[in-house]
Design a protein around this motif. Sequence first.
Motif, short mmCIF file in Angstrom:
data_model
loop_
_atom_site.label_atom_id
_atom_site.label_comp_id
_atom_site.label_asym_id
_atom_site.label_seq_id
_atom_site.Cartn_x
_atom_site.Cartn_y
_atom_site.Cartn_z
N VAL A 1 43.34 46.03 44.89
CA VAL A 1 43.34 45.39 43.58
C VAL A 1 41.88 45.29 43.14
O VAL A 1 41.06 44.66 43.80
N LEU A 2 41.55 45.92 42.01
CA LEU A 2 40.17 45.91 41.53
C LEU A 2 39.93 44.80 40.51
O LEU A 2 38.84 44.23 40.42
N SER A 3 40.97 44.52 39.74
CA SER A 3 40.88 43.38 38.81
C SER A 3 42.29 42.96 38.44
O SER A 3 43.24 43.71 38.60
N GLY A 4 42.41 41.74 37.93
CA GLY A 4 43.72 41.24 37.55
C GLY A 4 44.41 40.55 38.71
O GLY A 4 43.84 40.38 39.79
N VAL A 5 45.64 40.14 38.48
CA VAL A 5 46.40 39.39 39.47
C VAL A 5 47.77 40.05 39.68
O VAL A 5 48.45 40.39 38.72
N VAL A 6 48.11 40.25 40.94
CA VAL A 6 49.41 40.82 41.29
C VAL A 6 50.24 39.72 41.94
O VAL A 6 49.75 38.99 42.80
N LYS A 7 51.50 39.60 41.51
CA LYS A 7 52.36 38.61 42.15
C LYS A 7 53.35 39.29 43.08
O LYS A 7 53.92 40.33 42.74
N LEU A 8 53.54 38.69 44.25
CA LEU A 8 54.49 39.19 45.23
C LEU A 8 55.71 38.29 45.21
O LEU A 8 55.57 37.07 45.37
N THR A 9 56.87 38.84 44.99
CA THR A 9 58.05 38.00 44.86
C THR A 9 59.16 38.42 45.82
O THR A 9 59.22 39.57 46.25
N LYS A 10 60.01 37.46 46.13
CA LYS A 10 61.25 37.72 46.86
C LYS A 10 62.39 37.07 46.09
O LYS A 10 62.21 36.00 45.53
N SER A 11 63.53 37.73 46.07
CA SER A 11 64.65 37.20 45.30
C SER A 11 65.89 37.06 46.15
O SER A 11 66.12 37.83 47.07
N LEU A 12 66.68 36.06 45.83
CA LEU A 12 68.02 35.95 46.41
C LEU A 12 68.97 36.71 45.49
O LEU A 12 68.67 36.93 44.32
N SER A 13 70.10 37.09 46.03
CA SER A 13 70.98 37.97 45.26
C SER A 13 71.56 37.29 44.02
O SER A 13 71.99 37.96 43.09
N ASP A 14 71.55 35.95 43.98
CA ASP A 14 72.08 35.28 42.79
C ASP A 14 71.01 35.08 41.73
O ASP A 14 71.24 34.39 40.74
N GLY A 15 69.82 35.65 41.94
CA GLY A 15 68.82 35.62 40.90
C GLY A 15 67.69 34.63 41.13
O GLY A 15 66.64 34.73 40.51
N ARG A 16 67.90 33.67 42.01
CA ARG A 16 66.81 32.76 42.32
C ARG A 16 65.63 33.56 42.86
O ARG A 16 65.80 34.49 43.65
N GLN A 17 64.44 33.20 42.40
CA GLN A 17 63.27 33.98 42.77
C GLN A 17 62.17 33.08 43.30
O GLN A 17 62.04 31.93 42.88
N GLN A 18 61.39 33.60 44.22
CA GLN A 18 60.26 32.86 44.74
C GLN A 18 59.05 33.78 44.78
O GLN A 18 59.14 34.89 45.31
N ILE A 19 57.95 33.34 44.22
CA ILE A 19 56.70 34.09 44.37
C ILE A 19 56.11 33.71 45.72
O ILE A 19 55.88 32.53 45.99
N VAL A 20 55.88 34.69 46.58
CA VAL A 20 55.43 34.41 47.94
C VAL A 20 53.95 34.73 48.14
O VAL A 20 53.42 34.56 49.23
N GLY A 21 53.30 35.18 47.09
CA GLY A 21 51.88 35.44 47.23
C GLY A 21 51.28 35.95 45.93
O GLY A 21 51.97 36.52 45.10
N LEU A 22 49.99 35.67 45.76
CA LEU A 22 49.26 36.22 44.62
C LEU A 22 48.09 37.01 45.19
O LEU A 22 47.42 36.57 46.12
N GLN A 23 47.87 38.17 44.62
CA GLN A 23 46.74 38.96 45.11
C GLN A 23 45.71 39.13 44.01
O GLN A 23 46.03 39.51 42.89
N PHE A 24 44.48 38.85 44.37
CA PHE A 24 43.34 38.98 43.48
C PHE A 24 42.44 40.09 44.01
O PHE A 24 42.58 40.51 45.17
N ALA A 25 41.50 40.54 43.19
CA ALA A 25 40.52 41.50 43.68
C ALA A 25 39.69 40.83 44.76
O ALA A 25 39.36 39.65 44.63
N PRO A 26 39.34 41.50 45.84
CA PRO A 26 39.65 42.89 46.15
C PRO A 26 40.72 43.00 47.24
O PRO A 26 40.53 43.71 48.22
N ASP A 27 41.84 42.32 47.07
CA ASP A 27 42.88 42.35 48.10
C ASP A 27 43.49 43.74 48.25
O ASP A 27 43.50 44.53 47.32
N PHE A 28 43.99 43.96 49.44
CA PHE A 28 44.66 45.22 49.76
C PHE A 28 46.16 45.03 49.59
O PHE A 28 46.73 44.07 50.11
#
Lengths: 248, 248
Positions: free
Chosen positions: A66-93
Motif C-alpha cells: 500500500v503506497l497511499s490511502g487506506v485499505v479495509k479488510l473485512t469478514k462477513s457472515l452469510s446473513d450479511g453481518r460484516q466486521q472490519i478486521v483490519g485497516l492497512q495504511f502505507a506502507p503495509d504489505f
Amino acid sequence: MTLRQDIHSSGIPVPCLSCEARRRGVCGALEPDDLAQLAKTSSRHNIEPGVELIGDAEAVDCYSNVLSGVVKLTKSLSDGRQQIVGLQFAPDFLGRPFKMKSAINAEAATAVSLCSFPRAAIERMMKQSPEFVHRLLKQALNELDEAREWMVTLGRKTAPEKVASFLLMIARNIDSNVDPAAMSACFELPMTRADISDFLGITNETVSRQLTSLRMDGVIRIENNRRVTVDSMSRLERRCGGRGAIAV
Amino acid sequence: MTLRQDIHSSGIPVPCLSCEARRRGVCGALEPDDLAQLAKTSSRHNIEPGVELIGDAEAVDCYSNVLSGVVKLTKSLSDGRQQIVGLQFAPDFLGRPFKMKSAINAEAATAVSLCSFPRAAIERMMKQSPEFVHRLLKQALNELDEAREWMVTLGRKTAPEKVASFLLMIARNIDSNVDPAAMSACFELPMTRADISDFLGITNETVSRQLTSLRMDGVIRIENNRRVTVDSMSRLERRCGGRGAIAV
DNA sequence: CGCCACGTTGATAATGATCAAACCATGTGG
DNA sequence: CCACATGGTTTGATCATTATCAACGTGGCG
C-alpha cells in the motif's frame, strides 16, 4: 549525470527510490539486486474508493504494497453481518502468503495506490531472501498485535469508548506528520459511518450519536462529515477506557 | 538395530523424537544439527493451572513450545476489564519475537507442559535458519487468521452464537482425535465460566444461561461443569451464526 | 462442619439495536 | 436555475439483549 551515477552505484530501481515501502515496508529488506529483480515484475495501480481488491474465497494471484490511502479488510457472515478486521495504511504489505485462497475481503476505503507483484515473484523472493521473510514476520506480528488490541475494544469497551478509541487510532495513523504528543489533530476520516460501525461492532446510528456527543462536549469538531478536528488529544484519550496495558 | 540406526543417522535429540513441536510446530523446520543445538539449552516445565507465564509489560527472557494443555493470552484495561485475545494449544509457539516487552499476559488455563528456550537461543536460530523464520511466519499468520475470526465473533455475533462458536472451537482444538466430520464430541472445557466470558466479551452469567439453554434444547449435555458432550455437532454449528466465509 | 470458589437462576436496569423520519450535500436532468 | 433524486448522516421513539445485582446451589477441602 549525477543522478544516473547514483542510480548506477546504488542499483536501486528508479520508482523505488523514494518509495515508503523501501524505507519502512517489506522492500526495506531487499538488496539492490533483489529489488531490481522484483521491480521488473511490479506494477503500480491507482484504485477508486470502494473497489474490491481481494475477494473472499478468491484465489490470490498477487501481493501489493500500500503506497497511499487506506485499505479495509473485512469478514462477513452469510446473513450479511460484516466486521472490519483490519485497516492497512502505507506502507503495509497486502496479501496472505502460504494460502491459495483468501479468507478475507480487501477493499479500498479511500483512493488507494498500490505497488503490486505477481504471486510467483513474492514466492521467489521469500526463497532467496531470508531478510525478506524476516520483514514479513515483523509485519505479521504487528498486525497480530493490532488485531488483539482491537479484540479488547470489541469485547470489553462501551460504545463511547469504542468511538473515541477509533478516532485516536485514526489520528495516529493518518496524519503521520502529527507527532503523538501533539495537543490537537485534524484529519479526514478514511471511511463512512457505516464502515466505522462495522469496524467497532456497533450500528451506524450509535456511531453518529457518539460523535455528536463528543462534539457537544467540545472534544472534537466536525467540519463536514469526513473532516474532524480533535481539539484536545488528552481529553480524547481519557475517553478510550482504561489504558491498554496495566501501568507498571 | 534399525531403530538405533535411525536415531544415529537422523541425529535427532532423544527428547525431541516424539515431540509434537517437531511434527507440527516450529521445530519441524530445523535440521538435526540445529535441533541438537537448540535442545542443549532447552528445558521442560510442568505448570499448574492459573500460573502466570508472561506478565504484561514484563521483559521476555524465554520462548516456549506448548507441549500439552491450554495457555490463555489476555489483555486488561486498567479498570480491571479483561479480554482473552488468544488460546494456545500444543504445539503452538509461545512468545513474541522482536519485542523486549510483552504487551499481553500469558497464563496456564489448564495444567500445561512447556519446552522452553532462552531468548538468545531462539534469536540465534532465527539468524541461522531461514526455514525456522519461515515457520514462525506461518504460525504468526495462523494466529492472525484466528484473531480475525474472533473479531467477527466479538463484534457481530449474539451471545448465543458466541457460546456456540466457542464450544465448536474447543471441540475442534482439544480433542484432536475427534475428526471434524464426527457426529458428536465429548471434552473438558479448558477454563472456567469467567474465563469463557472474558474470551467472548460477555458476562459469566450470560455464558451460564446460554449453556443451560443449549442443554435444555438437547444440543449438549453437561456432565459436571467442565465436562461437556456435544450430541449433534451439526446442530451446534447451526447455532454459530452465518458461516464465516460467504459461500462461493 | 462450614468455608470458599465456582456455577446457576431470577429480577431489574441500562446500553445499544431497531424502526422511522428528517436532513444535508451532491449531482442530474428538465 | 431549480426541482428532484440519491447516499450518507443525524435525530427521535421504542424495543430487545445483555449487564448488573442479588440470592441460592454445589462440590471440594481444611
